[in-house]
Design a protein around this motif. Structure first.
Motif, PDB file in Angstrom:
ATOM      1  N   GLU A 155       0.939  -0.727  -0.070  1.00 40.83           N
ATOM      2  CA  GLU A 155       0.186   0.129  -0.414  1.00 40.83           C
ATOM      3  C   GLU A 155       1.198   0.873  -0.059  1.00 40.83           C
ATOM      4  O   GLU A 155       0.399   2.779  -0.754  1.00 40.83           O
ATOM      5  CB  GLU A 155      -0.826  -0.043   1.041  1.00 40.83           C
ATOM      6  N   LEU A 156       1.752   1.336   0.585  1.00 38.31           N
ATOM      7  CA  LEU A 156       2.840   2.279   0.788  1.00 38.31           C
ATOM      8  C   LEU A 156       3.655   2.459  -0.503  1.00 38.31           C
ATOM      9  O   LEU A 156       3.600   3.783  -0.799  1.00 38.31           O
ATOM     10  CB  LEU A 156       3.850   1.891   1.930  1.00 38.31           C
ATOM     11  N   GLU A 157       3.877   1.490  -0.974  1.00 39.26           N
ATOM     12  CA  GLU A 157       4.402   1.786  -2.847  1.00 39.26           C
ATOM     13  C   GLU A 157       3.096   2.072  -3.960  1.00 39.26           C
ATOM     14  O   GLU A 157       3.598   2.896  -4.438  1.00 39.26           O
ATOM     15  CB  GLU A 157       4.900  -0.246  -2.739  1.00 39.26           C
ATOM     16  N   LYS A 158       2.373   1.785  -3.204  1.00 40.57           N
ATOM     17  CA  LYS A 158       1.209   1.981  -4.124  1.00 40.57           C
ATOM     18  C   LYS A 158       0.691   3.973  -3.865  1.00 40.57           C
ATOM     19  O   LYS A 158       0.613   5.035  -4.837  1.00 40.57           O
ATOM     20  CB  LYS A 158      -0.407   1.798  -3.767  1.00 40.57           C
ATOM     21  N   LEU A 159       1.173   4.075  -2.968  1.00 43.06           N
ATOM     22  CA  LEU A 159       0.934   5.813  -2.303  1.00 43.06           C
ATOM     23  C   LEU A 159       1.655   6.476  -3.244  1.00 43.06           C
ATOM     24  O   LEU A 159       2.168   8.079  -3.427  1.00 43.06           O
ATOM     25  CB  LEU A 159       0.518   5.968  -0.485  1.00 43.06           C
ATOM     26  N   VAL A 160       3.267   6.289  -2.855  1.00 48.36           N
ATOM     27  CA  VAL A 160       3.899   6.641  -3.460  1.00 48.36           C
ATOM     28  C   VAL A 160       4.379   6.570  -5.489  1.00 48.36           C
ATOM     29  O   VAL A 160       4.159   8.214  -5.986  1.00 48.36           O
ATOM     30  CB  VAL A 160       5.651   6.053  -3.159  1.00 48.36           C
ATOM     31  N   GLU A 161       3.653   5.696  -5.473  1.00 45.06           N
ATOM     32  CA  GLU A 161       3.032   5.764  -7.484  1.00 45.06           C
ATOM     33  C   GLU A 161       1.781   6.932  -7.518  1.00 45.06           C
ATOM     34  O   GLU A 161       2.033   7.599  -8.912  1.00 45.06           O
ATOM     35  CB  GLU A 161       2.382   4.404  -7.663  1.00 45.06           C
ATOM     36  N   VAL A 162       0.890   7.126  -6.235  1.00 43.79           N
ATOM     37  CA  VAL A 162       0.055   8.091  -6.660  1.00 43.79           C
ATOM     38  C   VAL A 162      -0.081   9.012  -6.770  1.00 43.79           C
ATOM     39  O   VAL A 162       0.317  10.470  -7.212  1.00 43.79           O
ATOM     40  CB  VAL A 162      -1.063   8.092  -5.958  1.00 43.79           C
ATOM     41  N   VAL A 163       1.361   9.472  -5.651  1.00 41.54           N
ATOM     42  CA  VAL A 163       2.258  10.828  -5.118  1.00 41.54           C
ATOM     43  C   VAL A 163       3.384  11.110  -6.523  1.00 41.54           C
ATOM     44  O   VAL A 163       3.009  12.689  -6.979  1.00 41.54           O
ATOM     45  CB  VAL A 163       3.151  10.835  -4.290  1.00 41.54           C
ATOM     46  N   GLU A 164       3.980  10.400  -6.827  1.00 34.64           N
ATOM     47  CA  GLU A 164       4.354  10.955  -7.890  1.00 34.64           C
ATOM     48  C   GLU A 164       3.568  10.562  -9.190  1.00 34.64           C
ATOM     49  O   GLU A 164       4.170  11.919 -10.118  1.00 34.64           O
ATOM     50  CB  GLU A 164       5.686   9.583  -8.544  1.00 34.64           C
ATOM     51  N   GLY A 165       2.479  10.461  -9.687  1.00 28.96           N
ATOM     52  CA  GLY A 165       1.913  10.617 -10.792  1.00 28.96           C
ATOM     53  C   GLY A 165       0.793  12.145 -10.711  1.00 28.96           C
ATOM     54  O   GLY A 165       1.277  12.465 -11.373  1.00 28.96           O
ATOM     55  N   ILE A 166       0.352  12.232  -9.453  1.00 31.96           N
ATOM     56  CA  ILE A 166       0.320  13.883  -9.115  1.00 31.96           C
ATOM     57  C   ILE A 166       1.023  14.707  -9.285  1.00 31.96           C
ATOM     58  O   ILE A 166       0.651  15.661  -9.320  1.00 31.96           O
ATOM     59  CB  ILE A 166      -0.577  13.745  -8.009  1.00 31.96           C
ATOM     60  N   ASP A 167       1.934  14.615  -8.446  1.00 34.47           N
ATOM     61  CA  ASP A 167       3.299  15.461  -8.947  1.00 34.47           C
ATOM     62  C   ASP A 167       3.632  15.665 -10.390  1.00 34.47           C
ATOM     63  O   ASP A 167       3.799  17.054 -10.628  1.00 34.47           O
ATOM     64  CB  ASP A 167       4.466  15.407  -7.790  1.00 34.47           C
ATOM     65  N   GLY A 168       3.588  14.442 -10.957  1.00 34.49           N
ATOM     66  CA  GLY A 168       4.059  14.782 -12.514  1.00 34.49           C
ATOM     67  C   GLY A 168       3.133  15.465 -13.273  1.00 34.49           C
ATOM     68  O   GLY A 168       3.596  15.591 -14.365  1.00 34.49           O
ATOM     69  N   ILE A 175       1.162  17.045  -4.038  1.00 33.95           N
ATOM     70  CA  ILE A 175       0.732  16.190  -3.120  1.00 33.95           C
ATOM     71  C   ILE A 175       1.142  15.627  -1.455  1.00 33.95           C
ATOM     72  O   ILE A 175       2.699  14.921  -2.099  1.00 33.95           O
ATOM     73  CB  ILE A 175      -0.677  15.751  -3.879  1.00 33.95           C
ATOM     74  N   GLN A 176       1.220  15.293  -0.750  1.00 33.73           N
ATOM     75  CA  GLN A 176       1.905  15.329   0.659  1.00 33.73           C
ATOM     76  C   GLN A 176       1.806  14.147   0.754  1.00 33.73           C
ATOM     77  O   GLN A 176       0.632  13.456   1.331  1.00 33.73           O
ATOM     78  CB  GLN A 176       2.430  16.420   1.628  1.00 33.73           C
ATOM     79  N   PRO A 177       2.093  13.201   1.596  1.00 37.20           N
ATOM     80  CA  PRO A 177       1.944  11.472   1.268  1.00 37.20           C
ATOM     81  C   PRO A 177       2.466  11.794   3.186  1.00 37.20           C
ATOM     82  O   PRO A 177       3.499  12.193   3.681  1.00 37.20           O
ATOM     83  CB  PRO A 177       2.943  10.191   0.668  1.00 37.20           C
ATOM     84  N   ILE A 178       1.056  11.069   4.069  1.00 34.53           N
ATOM     85  CA  ILE A 178       2.165  10.934   4.838  1.00 34.53           C
ATOM     86  C   ILE A 178       1.333   9.409   5.419  1.00 34.53           C
ATOM     87  O   ILE A 178       0.006   8.830   5.385  1.00 34.53           O
ATOM     88  CB  ILE A 178       0.646  11.841   5.989  1.00 34.53           C
ATOM     89  N   PHE A 179       1.895   8.870   6.363  1.00 34.92           N
ATOM     90  CA  PHE A 179       2.088   7.951   7.131  1.00 34.92           C
ATOM     91  C   PHE A 179       2.058   7.531   8.571  1.00 34.92           C
ATOM     92  O   PHE A 179       3.399   8.146   9.096  1.00 34.92           O
ATOM     93  CB  PHE A 179       3.221   7.027   6.689  1.00 34.92           C
ATOM     94  N   ILE A 180       0.992   7.075   8.722  1.00 37.95           N
ATOM     95  CA  ILE A 180       0.626   6.976  10.558  1.00 37.95           C
ATOM     96  C   ILE A 180       0.836   5.935  11.078  1.00 37.95           C
ATOM     97  O   ILE A 180      -0.241   4.942  10.504  1.00 37.95           O
ATOM     98  CB  ILE A 180      -0.649   7.944  11.160  1.00 37.95           C
ATOM     99  N   THR A 181       1.818   5.967  12.202  1.00 41.00           N
ATOM    100  CA  THR A 181       1.707   4.180  12.682  1.00 41.00           C
ATOM    101  C   THR A 181       0.644   4.092  13.519  1.00 41.00           C
ATOM    102  O   THR A 181      -0.048   4.468  14.391  1.00 41.00           O
ATOM    103  CB  THR A 181       3.069   4.016  13.003  1.00 41.00           C
ATOM    104  N   ALA A 262      -3.495   1.964  -8.109  1.00 40.09           N
ATOM    105  CA  ALA A 262      -2.770   3.302  -8.543  1.00 40.09           C
ATOM    106  C   ALA A 262      -3.697   4.335  -9.537  1.00 40.09           C
ATOM    107  O   ALA A 262      -3.763   5.632  -9.411  1.00 40.09           O
ATOM    108  CB  ALA A 262      -1.137   2.721  -8.889  1.00 40.09           C
ATOM    109  N   ASP A 263      -3.319   3.994 -11.042  1.00 34.76           N
ATOM    110  CA  ASP A 263      -4.568   4.785 -11.833  1.00 34.76           C
ATOM    111  C   ASP A 263      -5.816   5.554 -11.266  1.00 34.76           C
ATOM    112  O   ASP A 263      -6.021   6.373 -11.234  1.00 34.76           O
ATOM    113  CB  ASP A 263      -4.222   4.012 -13.080  1.00 34.76           C
ATOM    114  N   GLY A 264      -6.044   4.544 -10.775  1.00 35.51           N
ATOM    115  CA  GLY A 264      -7.613   4.547 -10.630  1.00 35.51           C
ATOM    116  C   GLY A 264      -7.573   5.714  -9.707  1.00 35.51           C
ATOM    117  O   GLY A 264      -8.231   6.843  -9.858  1.00 35.51           O
TER     118      GLY A 264
END
Length: 287
Positions: A155-168, A175-181, A262-264
């Motif tokens: 899920e974190l890999e997917k989250l990073v892919e989404v961030v890169e797609g939006i930033d690109g 967009i800022q990704p945040i992970f809360i344990t 991720a693309d969705g």
């Protein structure tokens, strides 16, 4: 065809043929034939005249055509004003429909109280930070734990892919990704720093006390439960697998579960960012 016989002084017969045609097309054919031997041409004419139907020709004067449209500068002005009024009403109705659809979804999530708490946690650099510090930015947030064997890393890999797609995308802000344990007992500041760095330098990880994490999780309606420890002291954390898309006003605009690709998520996030910009400018027109 009518004809009459007239005796002439030369003892010949004059046959006058008058065709049944209306003036000025009447024709009189006069032929002189011998009374003893009728002329062959006359017989042919008589024979043809019996078979040929009378033709009536009319000369009519066409009436002048009436102008269906009377285009004047005044009529053009009136047409332009009516068109403008219709266009204005249409745009207003479309805007109300857009606000109802886009704003209604955000209002429903806000009314539910999801993610409205202004929490304070510790980031992977040991700095205490408030949720309010991220106002004005687009956020995508995920709850998990670093000792997760498979789902959380995926899920974190997917989250990073989404961030890169939006930033690109040049038409959208970053967009800022945040992970809360959800496992503050094992996920210390040092461990979070190392873990987040392996995924993306943009990823910000948060930890805190058990009470703080429990309060934040309840604010986002995120369920989690610590499993029983094994012989080595390890345990699994059962939790809700969701990503939260948060707008610059601090409101959740959409939630994506594990089945979302991720693309969705990228397409959906870009759509929400565009809608937020239109609502901010109070128009859905591009100008």
């Amino acid at each position: 065809m009518a004809y009459c016989r007239c005796l002439t002084p030369a003892a010949n017969q004059m046959l006058v043929l008058v065709s049944r045609q209306s003036p000025p097309y009447c024709s009189i054919r006069t032929m002189f034939v011998s009374t003893r031997r009728p002329h062959k041409a006359l017989l042919k004419t008589l024979h043809a005249s019996r078979r040929r139907p009378s033709v009536i020709r009319w000369q009519s004067q066409s009436a002048p055509k009436k102008r269906l449209l009377n285009i004047t500068p005044q009529s053009l002005l009136v047409a332009a004003l009516i068109t403008g009024m219709v266009a204005a009403v249409y745009i207003w109705l479309e805007w109300k429909k857009f606000v109802h659809q886009a704003g209604g979804r955000i209002a429903a999530l806000s009314d539910s109280g999801i993610g409205t708490l202004n929490w304070t946690l510790t980031d992977q650099n040991g700095k205490r930070r408030e949720y309010a510090e991220f106002r004005g930015q687009w956020l995508i947030l995920y709850f998990g734990f670093t000792h997760c064997p498979d789902i959380c890393p995926e899920e974190l890999e997917k989250l990073v892919e989404v961030v890169e797609g939006i930033d690109g995308n040049p038409s959208t802000p970053d967009i800022q990704p945040i992970f809360i344990t959800l496992d503050p007992g094992r996920d210390t500041v040092e461990y979070m720093h190392k873990y987040c760095k392996d995924f993306s330098p943009k990823l910000i990880g948060f930890t805190g006390t058990t009470e703080e994490i429990d309060t934040v999780a309840k604010s986002f309606k995120t369920y989690y439960s610590l499993g029983e420890k094994d012989e080595d002291g390890d345990y699994i954390v059962d939790h809700t697998i969701l990503m939260y898309l948060i707008n610059p006003d601090g409101k959740i605009v959409d939630v994506y579960d594990k089945s979302a690709k991720a693309d969705g998520i990228i397409r959906g996030s870009i759509k929400h960012i565009s809608e937020h910009e239109k609502l901010r400018r109070k128009t859905f027109l591009p100008f």
